[in-house]
Design a protein around this motif. Structure first.
Motif, short mmCIF file in Angstrom:
data_model
loop_
_atom_site.label_atom_id
_atom_site.label_comp_id
_atom_site.label_asym_id
_atom_site.label_seq_id
_atom_site.Cartn_x
_atom_site.Cartn_y
_atom_site.Cartn_z
N ALA A 186 0.82 -1.20 0.00
CA ALA A 186 0.00 0.00 0.00
C ALA A 186 0.86 1.25 0.00
CB ALA A 186 -0.92 -0.01 1.22
N GLY A 187 2.04 1.19 0.61
CA GLY A 187 2.92 2.34 0.68
C GLY A 187 4.11 2.25 -0.25
N ARG A 188 4.03 1.45 -1.30
CA ARG A 188 5.17 1.27 -2.19
C ARG A 188 5.51 2.59 -2.90
NH1 ARG A 188 0.63 -0.56 -4.74
NH2 ARG A 188 0.43 -0.21 -6.99
N SER A 189 6.81 2.84 -3.00
CA SER A 189 7.25 4.11 -3.60
C SER A 189 8.41 3.92 -4.56
CB SER A 189 7.67 5.08 -2.48
OG SER A 189 8.73 4.53 -1.70
N GLY A 190 8.70 2.68 -4.92
CA GLY A 190 9.80 2.41 -5.84
C GLY A 190 10.57 1.18 -5.41
N LEU A 191 11.53 0.80 -6.21
CA LEU A 191 12.30 -0.41 -5.92
C LEU A 191 13.57 -0.07 -5.15
CD1 LEU A 191 14.89 -0.64 -8.13
CD2 LEU A 191 12.97 -0.96 -9.67
N VAL A 192 14.15 -1.09 -4.54
CA VAL A 192 15.46 -1.01 -3.89
C VAL A 192 16.36 -2.03 -4.57
CG1 VAL A 192 16.74 -1.34 -1.75
CG2 VAL A 192 14.50 -0.25 -1.69
N ASP A 263 3.77 -2.64 -10.58
CA ASP A 263 3.16 -3.66 -9.73
C ASP A 263 1.67 -3.81 -10.06
OD1 ASP A 263 5.63 -3.82 -8.55
OD2 ASP A 263 4.90 -3.58 -6.50
N ALA A 264 1.00 -2.69 -10.27
CA ALA A 264 -0.44 -2.71 -10.57
C ALA A 264 -0.69 -3.36 -11.93
CB ALA A 264 -1.00 -1.30 -10.53
N ILE A 265 0.16 -3.05 -12.90
CA ILE A 265 0.00 -3.66 -14.23
C ILE A 265 0.17 -5.17 -14.15
CG2 ILE A 265 1.03 -3.83 -16.53
CD1 ILE A 265 1.71 -0.85 -16.31
N GLU A 266 1.19 -5.61 -13.43
CA GLU A 266 1.43 -7.05 -13.30
C GLU A 266 0.26 -7.74 -12.60
OE1 GLU A 266 4.70 -10.24 -11.51
OE2 GLU A 266 4.80 -8.13 -10.91
N LYS A 271 -4.36 -11.51 -13.20
CA LYS A 271 -5.78 -11.82 -12.99
C LYS A 271 -6.50 -12.11 -14.31
CE LYS A 271 -6.68 -8.29 -10.19
NZ LYS A 271 -7.45 -7.40 -9.26
N GLN A 272 -5.93 -11.64 -15.41
CA GLN A 272 -6.49 -11.99 -16.72
C GLN A 272 -6.06 -13.37 -17.19
OE1 GLN A 272 -6.58 -8.82 -19.81
NE2 GLN A 272 -5.69 -7.48 -18.23
N VAL A 273 -4.91 -13.83 -16.70
CA VAL A 273 -4.43 -15.17 -17.06
C VAL A 273 -5.14 -16.24 -16.25
CG1 VAL A 273 -2.42 -16.70 -17.11
CG2 VAL A 273 -2.17 -14.27 -17.74
N LEU A 322 -5.33 -3.46 -5.39
CA LEU A 322 -4.83 -4.41 -6.37
C LEU A 322 -5.66 -5.68 -6.42
CD1 LEU A 322 -0.97 -4.13 -5.78
CD2 LEU A 322 -2.36 -2.97 -7.50
N GLY A 323 -6.38 -5.98 -5.37
CA GLY A 323 -7.20 -7.18 -5.34
C GLY A 323 -6.41 -8.47 -5.30
N ILE A 324 -5.23 -8.42 -4.70
CA ILE A 324 -4.39 -9.62 -4.59
C ILE A 324 -3.85 -9.70 -3.16
CG2 ILE A 324 -3.76 -9.66 -7.03
CD1 ILE A 324 -1.19 -8.52 -4.54
N ALA A 325 -3.15 -10.80 -2.87
CA ALA A 325 -2.50 -10.96 -1.57
C ALA A 325 -1.23 -11.76 -1.76
CB ALA A 325 -3.44 -11.68 -0.59
N LEU A 326 -0.24 -11.51 -0.90
CA LEU A 326 0.95 -12.34 -0.86
C LEU A 326 0.76 -13.43 0.18
CD1 LEU A 326 3.80 -9.66 -1.11
CD2 LEU A 326 2.95 -11.17 -2.91
N SER A 327 1.12 -14.64 -0.16
CA SER A 327 0.89 -15.78 0.72
C SER A 327 1.72 -15.66 2.00
CB SER A 327 1.24 -17.08 0.00
OG SER A 327 1.00 -18.19 0.82
#
Length: 358
Positions: A186-192, A263-266, A271-273, A322-327
């Protein structure tokens, strides 16, 4: 004579979590490590998941780490099989620190030559440099040689060692987070960014982990980001080559690096696959984005976690939109895994890894 199966017969890893797989998994289970600030100018610095400090020059450090991860992966048939060296930054750090070649010139094969000499390699040596998809494409190339019968084994080395040029470039493009990576957060602001050197020994001889198939799709419409159509295509092609359907996938190792847009595009493309998304797992909040090494480094770390009964946890809030979750734990059924990597230049690569014991 062609062969049907290609297996991961050995793995090695050195990353920010530790100098080998067992110490990396142990550090992951303790909650991970913090990135280190890297200065690119007097007033600008960015966090990087750096390898544990070692003495010596850049080249001496590279040689020591490469020998270490190759030893972890095992000798196998020796040093006469094909060697694939995968990297995005190649030997830029060497030129920065030792050669002082500020043009960052040189031959594309120079870095692979350094790695081969460190291992006293006797077989053919190939460079694979396709940005962040480098290591995964190296694995696919090694699989092609083995399946065609041209080799019984191949060794893939994915390597990204520290340099200011890469950090400064990503920072200038406003792609880096000033604090931490939060894939799908939710607070993502870029990669490291992260340093890592990983080794995967591929073989035609049966082992626990089988590479069932893979794909590489290039779509340059968004040269610095993720393209939804390419994500969809790479997943379908990898599944088709593996002879599997979407319902057969038990886990997806996502690309997600913490980019607000990519991240949102992925997430939307996946979800389309899949009618119903399988469990998802991300590793970049623990080791950073290791660029050209990421395909090998994340495969090795994920497999080591599964074998050790550990699980990588996000430790931050996921973006509800995003409608997803990380396990939060390993799936009860875990036979077929889809590993996705996306990189600059429109590269989108996917690999299906199968646990033959499940």
């Amino acid at each position: 004579m062609s062969v049907e199966g290609v297996y991961v017969a050995g793995m090695g890893l050195a990353c920010a979590l530790g100098n080998d797989l067992s110490s990396s998994v142990a550090a992951l289970a303790r909650g991970g490590v913090q990135p280190t600030p890297v200065a690119v100018s007097e007033s600008v610095q960015w966090p990087v998941y750096k390898l544990p400090p070692q003495d010596g020059s850049w080249t001496e450090r590279l040689e020591r780490i490469v020998r270490n991860v190759a030893a972890q992966a095992g000798e196998g048939a020796g040093r006469s099989c094909p060697l694939f060296v995968a990297s995005s930054s190649l030997d830029i750090g060497h030129m920065e620190r030792e050669v002082q070649d500020l043009r960052l010139g040189g031959d594309l094969q120079d870095f692979a030559g350094l790695v081969a000499r460190a291992l006293d390699w006797q077989g053919p040596v190939f460079t694979v440099s396709t940005a962040c998809t480098s290591a995964l494409n190296a694995v696919l190339a090694g699989c092609d040689l083995i399946r065609s019968g041209e080799a019984d084994e191949a060794l893939v080395i994915g390597a990204e060692l520290g340099n200011r040029f890469t950090v400064a470039g990503f920072g200038a493009m406003q792609l880096l987070s000033p604090e931490s990576a939060q894939p799908f957060g939710a607070g993502r602001s870029g990669l490291v960014l992260g340093e890592a050197v990983a080794a995967l020994r591929l073989s035609s001889r049966p082992a626990r982990w089988r590479i069932a198939g893979g794909s590489n799709v290039v779509d340059g419409r968004n040269p610095s980001g993720t393209e939804a159509g390419a994500v969809i295509a790479m997943c379908h092609e990898a599944l088709a080559q593996s002879g599997l359907g979407t319902q057969d996938i038990d886990l997806i190792k996502v690309q997600a690096a913490g980019s607000p847009v990519n991240d949102a595009i992925e997430a939307q493309a996946l979800k389309q696959v899949f009618d119903a998304l399988p469990p998802l797992v991300s590793l970049k909040s623990l080791i950073g984005h290791t660029l050209g090494a990421s395909g090998a480094a994340e495969l090795a770390l994920l497999v080591a976690c599964i074998e050790a009964g550990a699980w990588p946890l996000a430790g931050y809030a996921i973006d509800d939109e995003l409608g997803i979750a990380l396990s939060t734990q390993a799936p009860a059924r875990l036979r077929n895994m889809l590993l996705n990597v996306v990189g600059f230049g429109g590269g989108h690569a996917s690999l299906v890894l199968q646990d033959c014991t499940a």
